[in-house]
Design a protein around this motif. Structure first.
Motif, PDB file in Angstrom:
ATOM      1  N   THR A   1       0.842  -1.200   0.000  1.00 44.73           N
ATOM      2  CA  THR A   1       0.000   0.000   0.000  1.00 44.73           C
ATOM      3  C   THR A   1       0.879   1.252   0.000  1.00 44.73           C
ATOM      4  O   THR A   1       0.624   2.196  -0.754  1.00 44.73           O
ATOM      5  N   VAL A   2       1.916   1.263   0.825  1.00 46.56           N
ATOM      6  CA  VAL A   2       2.847   2.400   0.854  1.00 46.56           C
ATOM      7  C   VAL A   2       3.502   2.560  -0.509  1.00 46.56           C
ATOM      8  O   VAL A   2       3.564   3.660  -1.066  1.00 46.56           O
ATOM      9  N   ARG A   3       4.002   1.484  -1.054  1.00 48.39           N
ATOM     10  CA  ARG A   3       4.686   1.542  -2.353  1.00 48.39           C
ATOM     11  C   ARG A   3       3.748   2.057  -3.447  1.00 48.39           C
ATOM     12  O   ARG A   3       4.159   2.829  -4.319  1.00 48.39           O
ATOM     13  N   ALA A   4       2.490   1.677  -3.398  1.00 50.77           N
ATOM     14  CA  ALA A   4       1.518   2.139  -4.395  1.00 50.77           C
ATOM     15  C   ALA A   4       1.328   3.654  -4.312  1.00 50.77           C
ATOM     16  O   ALA A   4       1.108   4.313  -5.326  1.00 50.77           O
ATOM     17  N   HIS A   5       1.436   4.209  -3.124  1.00 55.27           N
ATOM     18  CA  HIS A   5       1.263   5.648  -2.947  1.00 55.27           C
ATOM     19  C   HIS A   5       2.532   6.441  -3.194  1.00 55.27           C
ATOM     20  O   HIS A   5       2.468   7.605  -3.573  1.00 55.27           O
ATOM     21  N   THR A   6       3.676   5.830  -2.941  1.00 53.92           N
ATOM     22  CA  THR A   6       4.935   6.571  -3.015  1.00 53.92           C
ATOM     23  C   THR A   6       5.745   6.286  -4.263  1.00 53.92           C
ATOM     24  O   THR A   6       6.624   7.066  -4.606  1.00 53.92           O
ATOM     25  N   GLY A   7       5.493   5.166  -4.900  1.00 58.82           N
ATOM     26  CA  GLY A   7       6.355   4.743  -5.997  1.00 58.82           C
ATOM     27  C   GLY A   7       7.603   4.092  -5.426  1.00 58.82           C
ATOM     28  O   GLY A   7       7.864   4.163  -4.231  1.00 58.82           O
ATOM     29  N   PRO A   8       8.384   3.478  -6.271  1.00 66.30           N
ATOM     30  CA  PRO A   8       9.532   2.714  -5.781  1.00 66.30           C
ATOM     31  C   PRO A   8      10.596   3.580  -5.096  1.00 66.30           C
ATOM     32  O   PRO A   8      11.264   3.136  -4.184  1.00 66.30           O
ATOM     33  N   GLY A   9      10.761   4.830  -5.489  1.00 69.96           N
ATOM     34  CA  GLY A   9      11.803   5.671  -4.912  1.00 69.96           C
ATOM     35  C   GLY A   9      11.399   6.402  -3.643  1.00 69.96           C
ATOM     36  O   GLY A   9      12.243   7.005  -2.985  1.00 69.96           O
ATOM     37  N   GLY A  10      10.124   6.374  -3.278  1.00 70.25           N
ATOM     38  CA  GLY A  10       9.674   7.146  -2.132  1.00 70.25           C
ATOM     39  C   GLY A  10       9.425   6.348  -0.870  1.00 70.25           C
ATOM     40  O   GLY A  10       9.062   6.907   0.158  1.00 70.25           O
ATOM     41  N   PHE A  11       9.612   5.052  -0.952  1.00 70.00           N
ATOM     42  CA  PHE A  11       9.300   4.179   0.175  1.00 70.00           C
ATOM     43  C   PHE A  11      10.111   4.547   1.423  1.00 70.00           C
ATOM     44  O   PHE A  11       9.557   4.737   2.505  1.00 70.00           O
TER      45      PHE A  11
END
Length: 102
Positions: free
Chosen positions: A19-29
């Protein structure tokens, strides 16, 4: 936040991580997790300060908390200029609350 960064390995529920990755994209985790942990630490430190203040001065009444919130929201009857000229301290609120209870 500044300083050296270091890579850590953490475990978390897969559904939450995705869920976090879906909201942040791979570079924002990492940035997201860092911000969340920092906010949580701030809340923990605030809770410790409140507990210490209450141990030193006694608990603050619900009414005093609501009055302070109203001041912060500018919902108080006084204008923002009046509040700025005569800011209330936590002790002022506590003393006013004690007087009101008497």
């Amino acid at each position: 936040m500044s300083g050296t960064t270091r890579k850590y390995s953490i475990s978390m529920p897969e559904e939450l991580a995705e869920t976090v990755r879906a909201h942040t994209g791979p570079g924002g985790f990492s940035a997201f997790v860092t911000e969340a942990v920092a906010r949580h630490m701030e809340r923990m430190r605030l809770r410790e300060l409140i507990e210490q203040a209450e141990a030193d001065h006694g608990p603050v009444s619900r009414q005093a908390v609501e009055e302070a919130r109203a001041l912060l929201r500018n919902d108080a009857a006084d204008s923002a200029a009046d509040v700025y000229e005569s800011p209330a301290t936590a002790d002022d609120v506590r003393h006013a609350d004690t007087k009101a209870a008497a």
